[in-house]
Design an enzyme around this catalytic site. Structure first.
Site, PDB file in Angstrom:
ATOM      1  CG  ASP A  27      -2.116  -0.902   1.032  1.00 49.68           C
ATOM      2  OD1 ASP A  27      -2.683  -0.903  -0.078  1.00 49.68           O
ATOM      3  OD2 ASP A  27      -2.495  -1.609   1.984  1.00 49.68           O
ATOM      4  CG  ASP A 164      -6.960  -3.310  -0.204  1.00 42.88           C
ATOM      5  OD1 ASP A 164      -6.839  -3.588   1.006  1.00 42.88           O
ATOM      6  OD2 ASP A 164      -6.169  -2.564  -0.815  1.00 42.88           O
TER       7      ASP A 164
HETATM    8 ZN    ZN Z   1      -4.340  -1.879  -0.664  1.00 46.65          ZN
END
Ligand code: ZN
Length: 213
Positions: A27, A164
């Protein structure tokens, strides 16, 4: 990876790999597209030297085209950027594919699947956010499940559908049933001492619901 121990990446990588997890979801946050700041290509490059497990970089950044090459050079096998960050993702998706990297498009919970549909033919992977991006440890938003079904209907089996945010034992089966096949797990792995056991629980829930559904 947002939830892992950044003070000791080498040990974290060893723990993740020995748990048999198939993919690193990285991320990347720029403090602009999302309020938080995480890490960038330099950290990913260091991680790359520690493992051969594939990397999926999730770019939560305002100008993904500008930084694309850095992430490719850092050794990412898949690069996912946000539809909300660009006026038209076609060119960038094509540029990613041209480099033999998996092209991924992400959509926020408030973005309708119809907004992504015109671009699915250029996507290898569609990332459906099930929390608002920018922070770890949030609660799953079940209203996103029909988007997975619709994406599968429109694009067929060739599209990888990833989910996600808030993926846990209670939610992973619903996602599998709706057509997702990549489950991004943060807290539900990293909050446990035994990553392998935590991954095993998630995987059994996904398989169970998949076969029951
Ligand atoms: Zn992510």
């Amino acid at each position: 990876m947002l939830k892992c121990d950044f003070g000791d990446l080498k040990s974290e990588v060893e723990r993740i790999d020995s748990a048999g997890l198939p993919l690193y979801h990285l991320d990347v946050m720029d403090g602009n597209f999302v309020p938080n700041l995480s890490y960038g290509a330099m950290v990913i490059e260091r991680l790359r030297a520690l493992t051969s497990t594939p990397f999926d970089a999730h770019l939560m950044i305002s100008d993904p085209a500008k930084y694309l090459d850095e992430y490719i050079k850092a050794g990412c096998e898949a690069i996912t950027f946000h539809l909300e960050a660009v006026p038209d993702p076609t060119e960038l998706l094509q540029a990613i594919r041209k480099q033999d990297v998996v092209s991924g498009l992400a959509i926020n919970p408030d973005t309708p699947i119809e907004a992504a549909e015109p671009y699915l033919e250029y996507c290898d992977l569609l990332l459906i956010m099930s929390v608002n991006p920018g922070f770890g440890g949030q609660k799953f938003i079940p209203e996103v499940l029909p988007k997975m079904r619709r994406a599968r209907e429109v694009a067929g089996d060739r599209l990888l559908i990833s989910v996600d945010g808030g993926v846990a034992a209670e939610t992973i089966g619903l996602c599998a049933e709706a057509g997702a096949e990549i489950f991004v797990a943060g807290s539900s792995i990293f909050d446990h001492d035994d990553y392998k056991a935590a991954a095993g629980i998630l995987s059994s829930k996904a398989t169970h619901c998949g076969s029951a559904g």
